[in-house]
Design a protein around this motif. Structure first.
Motif, short mmCIF file in Angstrom:
data_model
loop_
_atom_site.label_atom_id
_atom_site.label_comp_id
_atom_site.label_asym_id
_atom_site.label_seq_id
_atom_site.Cartn_x
_atom_site.Cartn_y
_atom_site.Cartn_z
N ASP A 1 5.83 12.35 -2.03
CA ASP A 1 4.72 11.39 -1.94
C ASP A 1 3.61 11.88 -2.87
O ASP A 1 2.88 12.82 -2.56
CB ASP A 1 4.22 11.29 -0.50
N ALA B 1 0.79 10.52 -3.96
CA ALA B 1 -0.44 9.70 -3.92
C ALA B 1 -1.58 10.36 -4.70
O ALA B 1 -2.31 9.68 -5.43
CB ALA B 1 -0.85 9.44 -2.48
N HIS B 2 -1.73 11.68 -4.54
CA HIS B 2 -2.83 12.37 -5.24
C HIS B 2 -2.37 13.00 -6.55
O HIS B 2 -3.16 13.63 -7.24
CB HIS B 2 -3.45 13.44 -4.34
N SER C 1 -3.69 2.66 -5.21
CA SER C 1 -5.02 2.54 -4.61
C SER C 1 -5.96 3.68 -4.99
O SER C 1 -7.16 3.57 -4.80
CB SER C 1 -4.91 2.53 -3.09
N LYS C 2 -5.44 4.78 -5.49
CA LYS C 2 -6.28 5.93 -5.79
C LYS C 2 -6.60 5.96 -7.28
O LYS C 2 -7.46 5.20 -7.72
CB LYS C 2 -5.62 7.20 -5.26
N SER D 1 0.85 -1.19 0.00
CA SER D 1 0.00 0.00 0.00
C SER D 1 0.89 1.23 0.00
O SER D 1 2.10 1.14 0.26
CB SER D 1 -0.92 0.03 1.23
N GLY D 2 0.28 2.38 -0.28
CA GLY D 2 1.03 3.62 -0.21
C GLY D 2 1.49 3.87 1.22
O GLY D 2 2.61 4.33 1.46
N PHE D 3 0.63 3.56 2.16
CA PHE D 3 0.95 3.73 3.57
C PHE D 3 2.21 2.92 3.95
O PHE D 3 3.16 3.42 4.54
CB PHE D 3 -0.25 3.27 4.42
N HIS E 1 1.21 13.87 4.79
CA HIS E 1 0.24 12.80 5.10
C HIS E 1 0.65 11.99 6.34
O HIS E 1 1.85 11.82 6.63
CB HIS E 1 0.15 11.88 3.89
N GLY F 1 -2.11 -0.84 -3.35
CA GLY F 1 -0.65 -0.95 -3.42
C GLY F 1 0.00 0.42 -3.45
O GLY F 1 -0.66 1.44 -3.56
N THR G 1 0.74 5.85 -5.25
CA THR G 1 -0.16 4.84 -4.75
C THR G 1 -0.85 4.16 -5.93
O THR G 1 -1.04 4.76 -6.98
CB THR G 1 -1.21 5.41 -3.78
N SER H 1 0.86 8.90 6.87
CA SER H 1 1.77 7.77 6.66
C SER H 1 3.23 8.24 6.57
O SER H 1 4.15 7.48 6.88
CB SER H 1 1.38 6.99 5.40
C1 LIG Z 1 -3.73 8.02 0.44
C2 LIG Z 1 -2.36 8.43 0.72
C3 LIG Z 1 -1.41 7.48 1.10
C4 LIG Z 1 -1.78 6.04 1.36
O1 LIG Z 1 -1.98 5.34 0.19
P1 LIG Z 1 -2.71 3.91 0.25
O2 LIG Z 1 -2.26 3.25 -1.00
O3 LIG Z 1 -4.16 4.18 0.30
O4 LIG Z 1 -2.21 3.23 1.47
C5 LIG Z 1 -0.11 7.89 1.28
N1 LIG Z 1 0.26 9.17 1.10
C6 LIG Z 1 -0.63 10.12 0.74
C7 LIG Z 1 -0.17 11.52 0.53
C8 LIG Z 1 -1.97 9.79 0.54
O5 LIG Z 1 -2.84 10.72 0.19
#
Ligand SMILES: *Cc1c(COP(=O)(O)O)cnc(C)c1O
Length: 392
Positions: free
Chosen positions: A206, A208-209, A239-240, A107-109, A133, A246, A237, A135
């Protein structure tokens, strides 16, 4: 019989504060319009930016991967859980991200938790944006390096920290989100990279977004600013926008090899299931074939933001499809979200402590999967409730 009575008291406390909640239940796939606890609503709250979470090509790829590889990897990657499709996934992601190598996590976390501690040690310094974030915050806590915070996207403050502290440390790692999830603003990455180069520090973004959203066909914030080869660690990520599950870090070959030996989630947690891997590979292939999905996402986001702006709503400093509608008062933000739901629009309220006091908001996540008709209906609901509550 139970020793968890103290938690019961804590739950009572949550109820007294008015912040106790039950999880909403989604009945069916995550799409633009969904059934939530029996009610049909327009979904403006998911991270499913490209509508991939229920995409026929991804589903087919997942099923094919299950047929060939089964449902589980059966072990951590360092023992016998490293299937050829895990390798294939990392290769295609590295190609997509235009970086030397990629290491995939569950996961991203997990990726933040595993990577930050593995690439820093005692004698190093981590400098982190104050709005990073959770994480990242947890990942930083796991590291033996010293920590410092800089004010959100404040380059003078970042330089102040570097000036004061750089010479006392071996390696320095600057960490930022690529796109900040509560406001939708983009990190000042070119300036961060320049400061990092000036003070001989490493950079860690990071995204993710940003992944699947910014840059050519969703290649991310680094691509958006054309900084390929100048950011040491880019986290994405799966997952988004990618719609599955992942996370990964795009980095140098040597960093990837190091994570293979010292990334704790790689060593101590089972690798991604084949269905997820198959679906993700297909998602990346789609993005490499066409910009149709990212174009639609941005088109929808601009359309929606413009309409809300015209009605007089405050959408803050968003530069991305993350569209906050800032209300201010916490209770009013919750009320606004509740009333929108009654009008058939699901958009979550975000209040202190997730955002600073007095900046309560609802956060709209527009996706490529929304039709203009759905967005119009949502805007109408915003107008109705906004006028009723005296917000516009
Ligand atoms: C959502 C998010 C994560 C976690 O990602 P997952 O794949 O959902 O675990 C990590 N960092 C940031 C900045 C996020 O927004």
């Amino acid at each position: 019989m139970s020793n968890t009575g103290f938690l019961e008291k804590k739950i009572e406390g949550l109820k007294d504060e008015g912040v106790y909640r039950k999880l909403p239940i989604l009945e069916g796939a995550n799409e633009a319009e969904v059934v939530l606890n029996g009610q049909k609503v327009i979904n403006l709250s998911s991270n499913n930016y490209l509508g991939f979470a229920n995409h026929p090509r991804l589903k087919k790829a997942a099923i094919e991967a299950v047929e060939k590889y089964g449902v589980g990897a059966g072990a951590v990657r360092t023992i016998i859980g490293n299937m050829d499709i895990h390798e294939e996934l990392e290769e295609i992601l590295a190609e997509f991200k235009k970086e030397e190598a990629v290491m995939v996590f569950q996961s991203g976390f997990n990726c933040n938790a595993g990577t930050i501690q593995a690439v820093t040690e005692k004698g190093d310094l981590i400098i982190s944006d104050e709005l990073n974030h959770a994480s990242i915050i947890d990942g930083v806590k796991l590291s033996k390096a010293d920590k410092a915070i800089f004010k959100h996207s404040d380059m003078e403050d970042l330089e102040r920290v570097l000036k004061e502290k750089r010479e006392n440390y071996n390696n320095v790692l600057i960490i930022t989100d690529g796109v900040f999830s509560m406001d939708g603003d983009i990190a000042k990455l070119p300036e961060i990279v320049e400061l990092a180069e000036k003070y001989n520090a490493m950079t860690y973004v990071d995204d993710a977004h940003g992944s699947g959203v910014l840059g050519k066909s969703g290649r991310g914030t680094v691509d958006h600013f054309n900084l390929h080869g100048r950011v040491d660690f880019t986290i994405g990520t799966l997952s988004k926008a990618i719609g599955v599950i992942g996370g990964y870090v795009a980095t140098s070959k040597s960093a990837q090899e190091w994570l293979n030996h010292r990334g704790r989630p790689i060593l101590f947690s089972t690798s991604l299931p084949p269905a997820a891997v198959g679906a993700i590979i297909e998602a990346v292939k789609i993005l490499m074939e066409t910009e149709e999905y990212t174009d639609k996402l941005w088109d929808n986001a601009k359309y929606f933001k413009e309409k809300l702006g015209k009605l007089g709503f405050n959408t803050g400093k968003s530069e991305t499809p993350i569209t906050p509608v800032i209300i201010g008062n916490e209770a009013e933000s919750m009320e606004f979200s509740k009333k929108l739901k009654e009008e058939g629009v699901f958009v979550s309220a975000i209040v202190f402590p997730t955002v600073p006091k007095g900046t309560g908001r609802v956060r709209c996540m527009v996706t490529a999967g929304h039709t203009k008709e759905q967005l119009d209906r949502a805007v109408n609901a915003f107008e109705k409730v906004g006028k009723e509550m005296g917000i516009i």
